[in-house]
Design a protein around this motif. Structure first.
Motif, PDB file in Angstrom:
ATOM      1  N   ASN A 133     -46.293  37.205  23.389  1.00 32.08           N
ATOM      2  CA  ASN A 133     -45.741  38.167  22.314  1.00 32.08           C
ATOM      3  C   ASN A 133     -44.272  37.974  22.016  1.00 32.08           C
ATOM      4  OD1 ASN A 133     -44.344  40.681  21.350  1.00 32.08           O
ATOM      5  ND2 ASN A 133     -46.656  41.531  21.443  1.00 32.08           N
ATOM      6  N   VAL A 134     -43.856  37.426  20.953  1.00 32.80           N
ATOM      7  CA  VAL A 134     -42.564  37.175  20.348  1.00 32.80           C
ATOM      8  C   VAL A 134     -41.564  38.546  20.432  1.00 32.80           C
ATOM      9  CG1 VAL A 134     -41.406  36.195  18.380  1.00 32.80           C
ATOM     10  CG2 VAL A 134     -43.614  35.360  18.717  1.00 32.80           C
ATOM     11  N   ILE A 135     -42.228  39.654  20.013  1.00 35.31           N
ATOM     12  CA  ILE A 135     -41.013  40.679  19.873  1.00 35.31           C
ATOM     13  C   ILE A 135     -40.752  41.145  21.160  1.00 35.31           C
ATOM     14  CG2 ILE A 135     -40.779  43.035  19.113  1.00 35.31           C
ATOM     15  CD1 ILE A 135     -41.211  41.457  16.755  1.00 35.31           C
ATOM     16  N   LYS A 136     -41.883  41.337  22.267  1.00 36.78           N
ATOM     17  CA  LYS A 136     -41.511  41.757  23.794  1.00 36.78           C
ATOM     18  C   LYS A 136     -40.651  40.850  24.466  1.00 36.78           C
ATOM     19  CE  LYS A 136     -45.627  44.490  24.175  1.00 36.78           C
ATOM     20  NZ  LYS A 136     -47.080  44.316  24.349  1.00 36.78           N
ATOM     21  N   ASN A 137     -40.685  39.462  24.106  1.00 34.53           N
ATOM     22  CA  ASN A 137     -39.918  38.599  24.700  1.00 34.53           C
ATOM     23  C   ASN A 137     -38.962  37.866  24.092  1.00 34.53           C
ATOM     24  OD1 ASN A 137     -41.642  38.037  27.179  1.00 34.53           O
ATOM     25  ND2 ASN A 137     -43.106  37.611  25.371  1.00 34.53           N
ATOM     26  N   ASN A 138     -38.410  38.657  23.030  1.00 34.85           N
ATOM     27  CA  ASN A 138     -37.312  38.218  22.041  1.00 34.85           C
ATOM     28  C   ASN A 138     -37.479  36.995  21.654  1.00 34.85           C
ATOM     29  OD1 ASN A 138     -35.828  40.721  21.949  1.00 34.85           O
ATOM     30  ND2 ASN A 138     -35.205  40.377  24.156  1.00 34.85           N
ATOM     31  N   GLY A 139     -38.517  36.363  21.306  1.00 33.96           N
ATOM     32  CA  GLY A 139     -38.449  34.923  20.991  1.00 33.96           C
ATOM     33  C   GLY A 139     -38.410  33.893  22.102  1.00 33.96           C
ATOM     34  N   TYR A 140     -38.369  34.454  23.387  1.00 32.85           N
ATOM     35  CA  TYR A 140     -38.016  33.116  24.388  1.00 32.85           C
ATOM     36  C   TYR A 140     -39.351  33.428  25.272  1.00 32.85           C
ATOM     37  CZ  TYR A 140     -33.058  33.172  23.276  1.00 32.85           C
ATOM     38  OH  TYR A 140     -31.872  33.132  23.058  1.00 32.85           O
ATOM     39  N   CYS A 141     -39.880  31.855  25.449  1.00 34.14           N
ATOM     40  CA  CYS A 141     -41.285  31.997  26.342  1.00 34.14           C
ATOM     41  C   CYS A 141     -41.041  32.435  27.582  1.00 34.14           C
ATOM     42  CB  CYS A 141     -41.396  30.306  26.381  1.00 34.14           C
ATOM     43  SG  CYS A 141     -42.808  30.082  27.585  1.00 34.14           S
ATOM     44  N   PRO A 142     -42.014  33.486  28.136  1.00 33.40           N
ATOM     45  CA  PRO A 142     -41.770  34.002  29.532  1.00 33.40           C
ATOM     46  C   PRO A 142     -41.879  33.164  30.534  1.00 33.40           C
ATOM     47  CG  PRO A 142     -43.425  34.843  28.306  1.00 33.40           C
ATOM     48  CD  PRO A 142     -42.760  33.844  27.250  1.00 33.40           C
ATOM     49  N   ASN A 143     -42.588  32.089  30.351  1.00 28.52           N
ATOM     50  CA  ASN A 143     -42.680  31.044  31.328  1.00 28.52           C
ATOM     51  C   ASN A 143     -41.864  29.996  31.462  1.00 28.52           C
ATOM     52  OD1 ASN A 143     -44.672  29.665  33.235  1.00 28.52           O
ATOM     53  ND2 ASN A 143     -45.115  28.111  31.708  1.00 28.52           N
ATOM     54  N   CYS A 144     -41.355  29.366  30.300  1.00 31.90           N
ATOM     55  CA  CYS A 144     -40.402  28.231  30.610  1.00 31.90           C
ATOM     56  C   CYS A 144     -38.971  28.588  29.914  1.00 31.90           C
ATOM     57  CB  CYS A 144     -40.905  26.768  30.113  1.00 31.90           C
ATOM     58  SG  CYS A 144     -40.965  26.864  28.559  1.00 31.90           S
ATOM     59  N   GLY A 145     -38.771  29.776  29.199  1.00 33.70           N
ATOM     60  CA  GLY A 145     -37.528  30.099  29.100  1.00 33.70           C
ATOM     61  C   GLY A 145     -36.879  29.601  27.686  1.00 33.70           C
ATOM     62  N   ILE A 146     -37.725  28.603  27.229  1.00 36.47           N
ATOM     63  CA  ILE A 146     -37.075  28.158  25.626  1.00 36.47           C
ATOM     64  C   ILE A 146     -37.378  28.984  24.556  1.00 36.47           C
ATOM     65  CG2 ILE A 146     -36.933  25.841  26.990  1.00 36.47           C
ATOM     66  CD1 ILE A 146     -39.301  25.238  24.849  1.00 36.47           C
ATOM     67  N   ARG A 147     -36.560  28.783  23.466  1.00 38.54           N
ATOM     68  CA  ARG A 147     -36.974  29.477  22.077  1.00 38.54           C
ATOM     69  C   ARG A 147     -37.426  28.434  21.198  1.00 38.54           C
ATOM     70  NH1 ARG A 147     -35.188  32.509  17.794  1.00 38.54           N
ATOM     71  NH2 ARG A 147     -35.090  34.904  18.215  1.00 38.54           N
ATOM     72  N   ASP A 148     -38.537  28.020  21.255  1.00 42.42           N
ATOM     73  CA  ASP A 148     -39.035  26.996  20.609  1.00 42.42           C
ATOM     74  C   ASP A 148     -40.585  27.103  20.346  1.00 42.42           C
ATOM     75  OD1 ASP A 148     -39.764  24.492  18.844  1.00 42.42           O
ATOM     76  OD2 ASP A 148     -39.117  23.160  20.388  1.00 42.42           O
ATOM     77  N   MET A 149     -41.174  27.596  19.185  1.00 42.90           N
ATOM     78  CA  MET A 149     -42.568  28.112  19.046  1.00 42.90           C
ATOM     79  C   MET A 149     -42.958  27.833  17.846  1.00 42.90           C
ATOM     80  SD  MET A 149     -41.404  32.143  19.020  1.00 42.90           S
ATOM     81  CE  MET A 149     -39.543  32.102  18.468  1.00 42.90           C
ATOM     82  N   GLU A 150     -44.449  27.852  17.863  1.00 42.14           N
ATOM     83  CA  GLU A 150     -45.275  27.844  16.598  1.00 42.14           C
ATOM     84  C   GLU A 150     -45.874  29.379  16.753  1.00 42.14           C
ATOM     85  OE1 GLU A 150     -45.438  25.939  14.279  1.00 42.14           O
ATOM     86  OE2 GLU A 150     -44.190  24.444  15.475  1.00 42.14           O
ATOM     87  N   VAL A 151     -45.765  30.225  15.452  1.00 37.63           N
ATOM     88  CA  VAL A 151     -46.201  31.688  15.270  1.00 37.63           C
ATOM     89  C   VAL A 151     -47.447  31.383  14.966  1.00 37.63           C
ATOM     90  CG1 VAL A 151     -46.094  33.769  14.037  1.00 37.63           C
ATOM     91  CG2 VAL A 151     -43.955  32.816  14.805  1.00 37.63           C
ATOM     92  N   ILE A 152     -48.642  32.080  15.749  1.00 35.48           N
ATOM     93  CA  ILE A 152     -50.096  31.990  15.349  1.00 35.48           C
ATOM     94  C   ILE A 152     -50.426  33.210  14.646  1.00 35.48           C
ATOM     95  CG2 ILE A 152     -50.564  29.939  17.020  1.00 35.48           C
ATOM     96  CD1 ILE A 152     -51.240  31.844  18.889  1.00 35.48           C
TER      97      ILE A 152
END
Lengths: 223, 113
Positions: free
Chosen positions: B81-100
């Protein structure tokens, strides 16, 4: 009375505007008129850039300009001095132009004797990105004082634009603006965006921008 | 910021639906708004009252449903969830994603007779 019913619609709120925009584009294609939607923040130099760009375009094309603002006609008065055909559109408080308003503007301007119309949209990086105006191409200006982080903050605008002009490049040394970082961020959002560094004050880079636009206009008229 | 003009867009679209389906009265419009769309729900609701004044929608109820903003991490392919995690991946911590999902803004359904 008819029976009560629930209709499943599932259509985009922007569908109506998108249809109007497609219709306008088809008509422009028929008439061989090119429409460029120029967007940016307030104060990034849209009008100043146009005063440098229009004389270069006028060597080959007849140019019309639609100035969209919430109020005033200062931009239209400035642009009129270039000899381009100008109309001032007041959006009545709206922060952007939609396809309907653009059509009204084109009708008011009269495009029968025009090759390229440049729409100077309301200064705003948010709302104009949401509304398709019916333009053939979208261009935006980002000026150096605004900062190289703008692609991160306003991603949709950078995604929908075909051309990014990085303006006020002549004052680069006075700002912490990283041109390469800015380009990298814009290209990550939109790998097809054409990026040109310009100075609307000195005229640097404006020739390259006019060549880009001329090529687009020619391509549009060919089919 | 642009919620008022969006209200006008919705009204135009629903008017079209009313004509196509020969409806008399629209009692409810349900909208689906993605968490990652640029729409502020509160402003949208505030804008409806002035936008529907003197139209056939003056008494229409507007209902908003939220679509969660979900992205897939470009690094480790975790869905989050992008909002809950401020856009950072909760697993690896990077901020690089494709919104689905979550960028949608749809007229979901209307109740009418």
């Amino acid at each position: 009375m008819k029976a009560f019913k629930i209709l499943e619609i599932k259509e985009s709120v922007f569908k109506n505007n998108n249809q109007q925009a497609d219709l306008l584009r088809a008509e422009l294609k028929e008439k061989k008129v090119f429409l460029l939607n120029l967007m940016s923040s307030p104060g990034s130099g849209k009008t100043t850039t146009l005063t440098k760009l229009i004389p270069l375009l006028q060597k080959d094309l007849k140019v019309g300009v639609m100035e969209a603002d919430i109020d005033s006609d200062v931009d239209a008065v400035t642009i009129e001095k270039t000899g381009a055909k100008v109309i001032q559109l007041h959006t009545g408080g709206m922060c952007h132009l939609d396809a309907d308003m653009t059509r009204q503007g084109m009708n008011g301007l009269g495009v029968d004797d025009i090759d390229v119309v440049i729409l100077e949209n309301v200064g705003n990086l948010v709302c104009p990105a949401e509304f398709d105006t019916g333009s053939v191409k979208n261009a935006m200006i980002l000026s150096v004082p605004e900062g190289d982080d703008k692609p991160l903050k306003y991603p949709l605008m950078f995604t929908i634009c075909d051309l990014l002009l990085i303006n006020k490049i002549d004052v680069l040394e006075h700002f912490d603006f990283d041109v390469n970082k800015c380009k990298e961020r814009a290209l990550k959002l939109n790998p097809n965006i054409k990026i040109i560094e310009i100075s609307s004050r000195t005229g640097f880079g404006v020739e390259e921008a006019s060549q880009w636009l001329l090529a687009q206009v020619k391509q549009w008229g060919e089919y | 910021m642009h919620e008022l003009s969006i209200c006008y867009e919705i009204i135009k679209s629903v008017e079209q639906i009313v004509i196509e389906n020969e409806l008399e009265k629209v009692s409810k419009i349900t909208l689906e708004i993605g968490e990652l769309s640029t729409i502020v729900k509160k402003y949208l609701l505030d804008c409806f009252a002035p936008a529907v004044e003197n139209t056939m929608f003056e008494d229409t109820i507007i209902e908003l449903e939220t679509i969660e903003g979900i992205a897939i991490c470009n690094g480790c392919t975790t869905n989050f969830n992008v909002i809950k995690n401020n856009g950072y991946c909760p697993n690896c911590g990077i901020r690089d994603m494709e919104v689905i999902s979550g960028k949608e803004f749809l007229i979901k359904s209307i109740e009418a007779y």
